[in-house]
Design a protein around this motif. Sequence first.
Motif, PDB file in Angstrom:
ATOM      1  N   ARG A  92     -18.979 -19.128 -30.725  1.00 39.97           N
ATOM      2  CA  ARG A  92     -18.458 -20.497 -30.771  1.00 39.97           C
ATOM      3  C   ARG A  92     -17.135 -20.538 -30.002  1.00 39.97           C
ATOM      4  NH1 ARG A  92     -22.831 -21.123 -32.138  1.00 39.97           N
ATOM      5  NH2 ARG A  92     -23.682 -22.027 -34.047  1.00 39.97           N
ATOM      6  N   SER A  93     -16.802 -21.708 -29.511  1.00 39.43           N
ATOM      7  CA  SER A  93     -15.567 -21.875 -28.719  1.00 39.43           C
ATOM      8  C   SER A  93     -14.549 -22.716 -29.480  1.00 39.43           C
ATOM      9  CB  SER A  93     -15.887 -22.576 -27.395  1.00 39.43           C
ATOM     10  OG  SER A  93     -16.779 -21.787 -26.651  1.00 39.43           O
ATOM     11  N   TYR A  94     -13.295 -22.236 -29.505  1.00 45.14           N
ATOM     12  CA  TYR A  94     -12.227 -22.992 -30.175  1.00 45.14           C
ATOM     13  C   TYR A  94     -10.935 -22.890 -29.369  1.00 45.14           C
ATOM     14  CZ  TYR A  94     -15.445 -22.554 -34.097  1.00 45.14           C
ATOM     15  OH  TYR A  94     -16.556 -22.599 -34.889  1.00 45.14           O
ATOM     16  N   SER A  95     -10.224 -24.007 -29.322  1.00 45.92           N
ATOM     17  CA  SER A  95      -8.933 -24.027 -28.628  1.00 45.92           C
ATOM     18  C   SER A  95      -7.870 -23.362 -29.493  1.00 45.92           C
ATOM     19  CB  SER A  95      -8.489 -25.464 -28.358  1.00 45.92           C
ATOM     20  OG  SER A  95      -9.456 -26.134 -27.602  1.00 45.92           O
ATOM     21  N   TYR A 128      -9.094 -22.231 -24.475  1.00 48.60           N
ATOM     22  CA  TYR A 128      -9.869 -21.863 -25.658  1.00 48.60           C
ATOM     23  C   TYR A 128     -10.373 -20.434 -25.559  1.00 48.60           C
ATOM     24  CZ  TYR A 128     -14.166 -22.804 -22.898  1.00 48.60           C
ATOM     25  OH  TYR A 128     -15.166 -22.800 -21.961  1.00 48.60           O
ATOM     26  N   VAL A 129     -10.807 -19.915 -26.717  1.00 48.79           N
ATOM     27  CA  VAL A 129     -11.456 -18.603 -26.758  1.00 48.79           C
ATOM     28  C   VAL A 129     -12.855 -18.776 -27.333  1.00 48.79           C
ATOM     29  CG1 VAL A 129      -9.415 -17.129 -26.968  1.00 48.79           C
ATOM     30  CG2 VAL A 129     -10.393 -18.174 -29.020  1.00 48.79           C
ATOM     31  N   ARG A 130     -13.704 -17.794 -27.084  1.00 49.32           N
ATOM     32  CA  ARG A 130     -15.008 -17.746 -27.746  1.00 49.32           C
ATOM     33  C   ARG A 130     -14.906 -16.688 -28.832  1.00 49.32           C
ATOM     34  NH1 ARG A 130     -19.006 -15.701 -24.499  1.00 49.32           N
ATOM     35  NH2 ARG A 130     -20.609 -16.910 -25.556  1.00 49.32           N
ATOM     36  N   VAL A 131     -15.452 -16.991 -29.982  1.00 52.27           N
ATOM     37  CA  VAL A 131     -15.464 -15.995 -31.056  1.00 52.27           C
ATOM     38  C   VAL A 131     -16.894 -15.828 -31.563  1.00 52.27           C
ATOM     39  CG1 VAL A 131     -13.084 -16.427 -31.783  1.00 52.27           C
ATOM     40  CG2 VAL A 131     -14.941 -17.693 -32.854  1.00 52.27           C
ATOM     41  N   GLN A 132     -17.206 -14.610 -31.949  1.00 49.51           N
ATOM     42  CA  GLN A 132     -18.541 -14.344 -32.481  1.00 49.51           C
ATOM     43  C   GLN A 132     -18.499 -14.521 -33.986  1.00 49.51           C
ATOM     44  OE1 GLN A 132     -19.989 -10.379 -31.810  1.00 49.51           O
ATOM     45  NE2 GLN A 132     -22.132 -11.036 -31.930  1.00 49.51           N
ATOM     46  N   VAL A 133     -19.412 -15.323 -34.507  1.00 48.98           N
ATOM     47  CA  VAL A 133     -19.434 -15.562 -35.941  1.00 48.98           C
ATOM     48  C   VAL A 133     -19.805 -14.232 -36.618  1.00 48.98           C
ATOM     49  CG1 VAL A 133     -20.402 -16.947 -37.794  1.00 48.98           C
ATOM     50  CG2 VAL A 133     -20.221 -17.903 -35.469  1.00 48.98           C
ATOM     51  N   PRO A 134     -18.954 -13.727 -37.510  1.00 49.97           N
ATOM     52  CA  PRO A 134     -19.219 -12.423 -38.108  1.00 49.97           C
ATOM     53  C   PRO A 134     -20.611 -12.363 -38.751  1.00 49.97           C
ATOM     54  CG  PRO A 134     -17.008 -13.102 -38.645  1.00 49.97           C
ATOM     55  CD  PRO A 134     -17.656 -14.271 -37.957  1.00 49.97           C
ATOM     56  N   ASP A 149     -11.612  -9.425 -42.304  1.00 57.01           N
ATOM     57  CA  ASP A 149     -12.867  -9.477 -41.532  1.00 57.01           C
ATOM     58  C   ASP A 149     -12.571  -9.214 -40.061  1.00 57.01           C
ATOM     59  OD1 ASP A 149     -14.066 -10.217 -43.852  1.00 57.01           O
ATOM     60  OD2 ASP A 149     -14.592 -12.263 -43.231  1.00 57.01           O
ATOM     61  N   LEU A 150     -13.512  -8.579 -39.398  1.00 52.11           N
ATOM     62  CA  LEU A 150     -13.348  -8.344 -37.964  1.00 52.11           C
ATOM     63  C   LEU A 150     -14.154  -9.363 -37.182  1.00 52.11           C
ATOM     64  CD1 LEU A 150     -13.486  -4.441 -37.862  1.00 52.11           C
ATOM     65  CD2 LEU A 150     -11.489  -5.952 -37.927  1.00 52.11           C
ATOM     66  N   ILE A 151     -13.569  -9.867 -36.111  1.00 53.18           N
ATOM     67  CA  ILE A 151     -14.217 -10.906 -35.310  1.00 53.18           C
ATOM     68  C   ILE A 151     -14.101 -10.539 -33.843  1.00 53.18           C
ATOM     69  CG2 ILE A 151     -13.903 -13.276 -34.502  1.00 53.18           C
ATOM     70  CD1 ILE A 151     -13.634 -14.281 -37.176  1.00 53.18           C
ATOM     71  N   GLU A 152     -15.208 -10.546 -33.143  1.00 50.72           N
ATOM     72  CA  GLU A 152     -15.198 -10.324 -31.697  1.00 50.72           C
ATOM     73  C   GLU A 152     -14.676 -11.589 -31.025  1.00 50.72           C
ATOM     74  OE1 GLU A 152     -16.203  -7.627 -29.489  1.00 50.72           O
ATOM     75  OE2 GLU A 152     -15.607  -6.778 -31.434  1.00 50.72           O
ATOM     76  N   LEU A 153     -13.825 -11.385 -30.025  1.00 52.97           N
ATOM     77  CA  LEU A 153     -13.178 -12.541 -29.413  1.00 52.97           C
ATOM     78  C   LEU A 153     -13.104 -12.352 -27.909  1.00 52.97           C
ATOM     79  CD1 LEU A 153     -10.006 -14.160 -30.803  1.00 52.97           C
ATOM     80  CD2 LEU A 153      -9.931 -13.298 -28.491  1.00 52.97           C
ATOM     81  N   GLU A 154     -13.312 -13.427 -27.165  1.00 54.01           N
ATOM     82  CA  GLU A 154     -13.245 -13.346 -25.712  1.00 54.01           C
ATOM     83  C   GLU A 154     -12.521 -14.573 -25.168  1.00 54.01           C
ATOM     84  OE1 GLU A 154     -16.372 -12.390 -22.101  1.00 54.01           O
ATOM     85  OE2 GLU A 154     -16.994 -13.696 -23.733  1.00 54.01           O
ATOM     86  N   GLY A 155     -11.654 -14.356 -24.203  1.00 56.81           N
ATOM     87  CA  GLY A 155     -10.960 -15.502 -23.627  1.00 56.81           C
ATOM     88  C   GLY A 155      -9.801 -15.059 -22.752  1.00 56.81           C
ATOM     89  N   PRO A 156      -9.025 -15.959 -22.203  1.00 59.12           N
ATOM     90  CA  PRO A 156      -9.151 -17.409 -22.428  1.00 59.12           C
ATOM     91  C   PRO A 156     -10.109 -18.064 -21.433  1.00 59.12           C
ATOM     92  CG  PRO A 156      -7.250 -16.985 -21.070  1.00 59.12           C
ATOM     93  CD  PRO A 156      -7.900 -15.654 -21.307  1.00 59.12           C
ATOM     94  N   PHE A 157     -10.505 -19.284 -21.770  1.00 58.17           N
ATOM     95  CA  PHE A 157     -11.329 -20.086 -20.885  1.00 58.17           C
ATOM     96  C   PHE A 157     -10.757 -21.498 -20.804  1.00 58.17           C
ATOM     97  CE2 PHE A 157     -14.263 -17.035 -22.906  1.00 58.17           C
ATOM     98  CZ  PHE A 157     -14.722 -16.377 -21.766  1.00 58.17           C
ATOM     99  N   GLY A 158     -11.221 -22.227 -19.808  1.00 56.33           N
ATOM    100  CA  GLY A 158     -10.936 -23.657 -19.755  1.00 56.33           C
ATOM    101  C   GLY A 158      -9.788 -24.017 -18.853  1.00 56.33           C
TER     102      GLY A 158
END
Lengths: 358, 431
Positions: free
Chosen positions: A170-173, A158-164, A208-217
């Motif tokens: 939040r984390s999503y696979s 999954y990755v974490r994304v910052q709600v714009p 829209d631009l979204i900050e994203l971090e990953g992967p995790f899990g």
Amino acid sequence: MMNAEVEEMEDTAVCEVDVRSVTVRFSDGVEHAFPVRPDQTILAAAKEHDVRLVHQCLTGSCGTCVTRVASGKVRMSTARGTSLLPSEAAEGFRLTCTSFCDSDAVLQFDYPSSVLDEPGPARCTAEVADAAWVASNVVRLTLRLPKDAGLEFRSGQYVRVQVPGTEEWRSYSMASTVADLPELVLLLRVLDAGVMSDYLRSRARAGDLIELEGPFGMFYLREAKGQHIMIAGGTGLAPMLGMLEDIRMRAGRKPKVLLSFGCASEDNLFYVDELDVRAAWLPGLKVKVAVANPGEAYRGLVGNPVEVISAADISDPATAVAYLCGPPPMIESARAHLERLGVLPENIHAEHFSASAA
Amino acid sequence: MDMKRTVKKANDAAARRLYAPYAEAEWGFLNHWYPARFSQEVPEGGAIGVQICGVPIVLRRSRGKVYALKDQCLHRGVKLSAKPMCLTEDTITCWYHGFTFSIETGELVSIVAAPDDEIIGTTGIPTFPVEEVNGIVFVFVRSEDWDEDVPPLAQDLPIRFPDNNERFPHPFWPDTPSMLDKDAVALGVHRTGYANWRLACENGFDAGHLLIHKDCTIVQAKDWAVPLGIKPLTDQATQLIEDEDGPKGFINMYFTENYEPVLVNERLGVKASGTVPKYFRTSMFLPGVLMVENWPEEGVVQYEWYVPITDDTYEYWEVLVKRCPTEEDVKGFEYRFKNFYEPMALHGFNDCDLFARDAMQNFYADGTGWTDEQLGDMDYSIITWRKVASRYNRGIAAKPRGVAGVVKGASNVLAEIRGPAAGSYRKTKGE
């Protein structure tokens, strides 16, 4: 099987003053031993002695640092909330970031030590390519990553994304695979309230631009001699889609796969056609789609994705490997159900929705 | 009159998605058996290079047995076959710096100029399983992550008869021979086609393409009643073959109630000529091998392989098989092959197919043809093939690295077209 000492450990209220020795054992057989002071979490002690363990949040929330106690008394902190389910705790699972040793212990980790040499999480700014409602409460969010994002991942992670427009993450696979990069597809459950849900309902636009971090899990396809069993509740389907692609792209004869996918109501269902396509591509794939509370006209399977699995669906429980993704109660019942059908506890891998998934 | 300018695409996005894996397979399918060379092309003691699905392979025959290794030295990447050097019976040596590999295991066993180098024994090049059957060297082109048993060659060859007589009856001709039959003799040719291998496959069993054969010498000379086209009538026209441990493919049930031959087009004033009934049947199997039963004559079967070399070249194999129990039968088949089948069928008739495949290449070369094509009723079996291939392939070959054909129009590619590379620098300009 469960270790007797593990069962008793909840009774041990006071930790002794001695320093304990902990042995961590990875799935590829690599072992490290290090001392743990009574006031020190296992993860903190590992860090102090340069033993690397996979982890993320350090607060008992994300579940990434999970281990299974092979022997010894290991106690989880009662001072914090935890995402570890009671059934998982009873099986001997612990989160190393919030666990203390009350005796010498051996911990079994469900991943090979080589995972630690893989590149760590990357961070980048992604662009929303598309936000499409695929069900009454599910949005498929397609992100386009910059060329230099450096994000490599295993299907299922999954990755974490910052709600714009907010400071919330939040984390999503991933529902897509590395082959689809620079595109990244996430399936988002939309609830009545929640910052991400509000964003999706009212503001989400292409561009829209979204900050994203990953992967995790540590949720990814395991080497299996037997059948793969996937149980997905709602958007828990996302990691399964990536793993099905891994199975398809892998050289060799295709294994048997059972995918059981369930939603609460018919208007929550999505990707049913896509699952038909996947079944056409993969001769060994059997798909079950279940709806818990269908309308009168509904002709498909009724129930949750766990209970629609019967012994007949599992060709050889002893060699089967199971992947569970969905809300915590589904994980709990799936684990119990599969164990009743003979699937070995160590072959059951779970990823549950965190409480803040909205 | 109002012209329709927007044409509805018969194959919409949802239908195309069902065969998306096939559309990905520009470089072919790995982990299958392919014909590499005729036995006579791999003489004792020598080594010869081929490329299949972007994998360079060197074939080396030693003490009668053919071995296949990756034709790329691990040192500086040159082809071992560019200038074969075989110093012992159990090795092949790279002509450049002398890296020497076991032909059995691929292990680096010595370096001519550095016999004490520490890397000796620590590394090697991949090897490939080989089967030599009826004069054809087959190679199992496996990917480097293939760690399973190798499936038998029979799983990648057409179905056999009489085993399938009940399932697929053939009242108009005797049991079709097989490559694997006792007494079978296989004779054929292979040559390079300049199109993607999938276009070649799809031409082979295309029920609507008989038009290109209408004027062929063999058709006219034998007065064959070859229809203008063959129209599928029922969902049984094409039947799937997907037995667990058998070949995977499908068969077109021509000359049954499931198909109707098209003999005349009134609007255009075109008629199928010919008065002699010509019965045949096509079937297609993974990884891309066609069987034309009862062709070109009774008792003979034509096999065709479309072996991917790169994403824009393929090796076209045409092989005729006949059961020849006596030496006289063998001689008779060889004579007829040389004087009739090869010039009039394998060339005369099938040259039209090569032309058609090459002609399709531009439309598909950049990938857009797969979405822009307008398929019709006649293309039922093409879609069937794409789906079967999507489902049962054992691995899609990725675009390879560091081999011939990846970089288009490179100077060395142009030089290769001009003539053999090795030794060509002895020539000077104007010679």
